[in-house]
Design an enzyme around this catalytic site. Structure first.
Site, PDB file in Angstrom:
ATOM      1  N   GLU A  75       2.178   1.866  -3.419  1.00  0.00           N
ATOM      2  CA  GLU A  75       1.108   2.440  -4.252  1.00  0.00           C
ATOM      3  C   GLU A  75       1.086   3.960  -4.104  1.00  0.00           C
ATOM      4  O   GLU A  75       0.997   4.698  -5.092  1.00  0.00           O
ATOM      5  CB  GLU A  75      -0.234   1.836  -3.846  1.00  0.00           C
ATOM      6  CG  GLU A  75      -1.436   2.475  -4.519  1.00  0.00           C
ATOM      7  CD  GLU A  75      -2.627   2.623  -3.583  1.00  0.00           C
ATOM      8  OE1 GLU A  75      -3.193   3.736  -3.500  1.00  0.00           O
ATOM      9  OE2 GLU A  75      -3.000   1.632  -2.931  1.00  0.00           O
ATOM     10  N   HIS A  76       1.172   4.453  -2.873  1.00  0.00           N
ATOM     11  CA  HIS A  76       1.220   5.901  -2.641  1.00  0.00           C
ATOM     12  C   HIS A  76       2.443   6.531  -3.306  1.00  0.00           C
ATOM     13  O   HIS A  76       2.353   7.606  -3.917  1.00  0.00           O
ATOM     14  CB  HIS A  76       1.272   6.189  -1.140  1.00  0.00           C
ATOM     15  CG  HIS A  76      -0.063   6.182  -0.468  1.00  0.00           C
ATOM     16  ND1 HIS A  76      -0.528   7.236   0.292  1.00  0.00           N
ATOM     17  CD2 HIS A  76      -1.045   5.249  -0.431  1.00  0.00           C
ATOM     18  CE1 HIS A  76      -1.731   6.947   0.764  1.00  0.00           C
ATOM     19  NE2 HIS A  76      -2.063   5.733   0.350  1.00  0.00           N
ATOM     20  N   GLU A 130      -3.845   7.891   7.675  1.00  0.00           N
ATOM     21  CA  GLU A 130      -4.816   6.951   7.118  1.00  0.00           C
ATOM     22  C   GLU A 130      -5.085   5.814   8.107  1.00  0.00           C
ATOM     23  O   GLU A 130      -6.233   5.390   8.283  1.00  0.00           O
ATOM     24  CB  GLU A 130      -4.294   6.399   5.795  1.00  0.00           C
ATOM     25  CG  GLU A 130      -5.322   5.627   5.000  1.00  0.00           C
ATOM     26  CD  GLU A 130      -4.812   5.215   3.624  1.00  0.00           C
ATOM     27  OE1 GLU A 130      -5.556   4.502   2.925  1.00  0.00           O
ATOM     28  OE2 GLU A 130      -3.681   5.585   3.251  1.00  0.00           O
ATOM     29  N   HIS A 152       0.830  -1.206   0.000  1.00  0.00           N
ATOM     30  CA  HIS A 152       0.000   0.000   0.000  1.00  0.00           C
ATOM     31  C   HIS A 152       0.863   1.254   0.000  1.00  0.00           C
ATOM     32  O   HIS A 152       0.555   2.235  -0.687  1.00  0.00           O
ATOM     33  CB  HIS A 152      -0.926  -0.022   1.218  1.00  0.00           C
ATOM     34  CG  HIS A 152      -1.664   1.252   1.448  1.00  0.00           C
ATOM     35  ND1 HIS A 152      -1.286   2.179   2.401  1.00  0.00           N
ATOM     36  CD2 HIS A 152      -2.770   1.758   0.836  1.00  0.00           C
ATOM     37  CE1 HIS A 152      -2.126   3.193   2.360  1.00  0.00           C
ATOM     38  NE2 HIS A 152      -3.029   2.976   1.437  1.00  0.00           N
TER      39      HIS A 152
END
Length: 415
Positions: free
Chosen positions: A51-52, A128, A48
């Site tokens: 991905e950022h 997040e 993840h």
């Protein structure tokens, strides 16, 4: 079938397209077969996080230019990470498909992973994580997954932990990118007003991934745990309950009866769960079934949010509805309604280029073949009353697991 085409490039990247007549839009996705289940214990959350980072600048585009590139032509650029996939996708007018391919290929091939951007993005992802921790609905779903899969990566949160995310260095990110973002791990899907040969040529010209061939690491088969309950308390007002167990894998032969059963149980306001727990009993505002399908496993359950004093009553009702599916065949009328609802929803859902693009990719990744809409509808039509009852036995005729997030009493109720 004539509108569906697939090409495997010399480097192993698969390119699949579906041409849709009478549209001017196009959608394209760069799909990497890697997700949180492919991480080592000290890498939790790095899929993840990577991905950022692909949005944070390449050799020729700044983070702002990446954000602006597709938006300024009226398009949409986004990404997501799951347990088994990381996907970067864009939708736009078909005239701007070359721009989308160039942007996505640049992100995938030439991201810089600058130290200052890594440090900055760690703060973003930590926020997040905080947001997820503040959502009891998110927390109870994570607890359910962990209760089912334990220490297996499928039981860990996609976002990772505060400690793991805070520890990532540029070398960690580069290592994971070079290890997992390989051509043989990649599929590119496009749908809409697209020309297959042009898409293939664009990808061949623009994409430049690490090319050293590596043997795909075999994913470890998850073992379902025998622990059946987990409870935690948080400073909240509403209680949150999940109940269920192991579900079906994506390619399960029981998937069509499952689709019908799931519709009968929780497919909308007319479903059994909604009618019993909300309409007739007034116990909850939100009640729904949930499921995740993986290559070799899956999970299935029912979620409900309600007052703590009603948790036991709701659990009893849900168990009764699940048991009813096992013990009493659904009626012919219920079977027909569920099939019609499913077929209508699936057909309407595939009227966008983006939906077609996502479906194309998942079919190739999980089923290894193209399934036409007609074949899908025929599969639904083939479901029998006995098939619905049998898949209900598969899913519910066993000890179920229960995860709850309950109020700790520190937050007073209004009014």
């Amino acid at each position: 079938m004539d509108n569906f085409r697939k090409t495997t490039l010399d480097n192993g990247v698969r390119v699949i397209t579906e041409h849709i007549d009478h549209v001017r839009s196009a959608a394209i996705g760069f799909w990497f077969e890697t997700g949180s289940r492919d991480e080592n214990p000290d890498e939790r959350g790095i899929s993840h996080f990577l991905e950022h980072m692909l949005f944070k600048g390449t050799g020729k585009r700044s983070a702002l230019q990446i954000a602006r590139e597709i938006e300024q032509v009226g398009g949409h650029l986004n990404a997501f990470t799951s347990k088994e996939l990381t996907v970067y996708h864009a939708s736009m007018l078909n005239d701007f498909l070359p721009l989308a391919v160039d942007t996505l290929a640049d992100m995938a091939s030439h991201s810089q992973f600058a130290d200052k951007m890594i440090e900055r993005e760690q703060g973003v992802v930590l926020e997040e994580i905080s947001g997820s921790e503040d959502s009891p609905e998110d927390v109870v779903h994570e607890d359910f997954s962990h209760l089912l899969y334990g220490k297996h990566p499928l039981g860990s949160p996609i976002l990772g932990t505060r400690d793991s995310v805070s520890s990532f260095t540029r070398d960690d990110v580069l290592n994971y990118w070079s290890r997992r973002y390989k051509p043989e791990n990649m599929l590119i899907s496009a749908a809409g007003a697209v020309d297959h040969d042009k898409v293939v040529k664009l990808v061949e010209r623009k994409l430049n991934l690490p090319s050293e061939a590596v043997k795909r690491s075999k994913r470890k088969l998850p073992k379902v745990r025998k622990d059946t309950r987990h409870e935690r308390r948080k400073p909240i007002v509403q209680a949150h309950l999940t109940i269920g167990g192991e579900g079906l894998s994506y390619a399960s032969e029981e998937r069509y009866p499952f689709f019908v059963m799931n519709t009968v149980l929780g497919g909308g306001m007319s479903s059994r769960l909604f009618q019993r727990l909300r309409e007739r009993s007034g116990l909850a505002y939100s009640v729904y079934p949930f499921h995740e399908a993986y290559h070799d496993s899956g999970l299935y359950g029912v979620y409900v949010g309600l007052e703590e004093k009603q948790v036991k009553r709701a659990e009893k009702m849900i168990r009764e509805e699940l048991q009813k599916l096992i013990n009493k065949p659904i009626s012919k009328a219920s079977l027909k309604r569920a099939k019609d609802q499913l077929k209508g929803g699936l057909t309407l859902g595939l009227e966008s280029s983006a939906a077609r693009m996502h479906r194309l990719a998942r079919m190739d990744i999980y089923l290894k073949r193209f399934v036409s809409l007609d074949e899908l509808l025929e599969g639904i039509d083939s479901v029998s009353i006995e098939g619905v009852q049998e898949v209900s036995r598969t899913l519910f005729d066993k000890e179920l697991i229960v995860a709850t997030v309950l109020p700790d009493g520190s937050v007073p109720q209004m009014g």
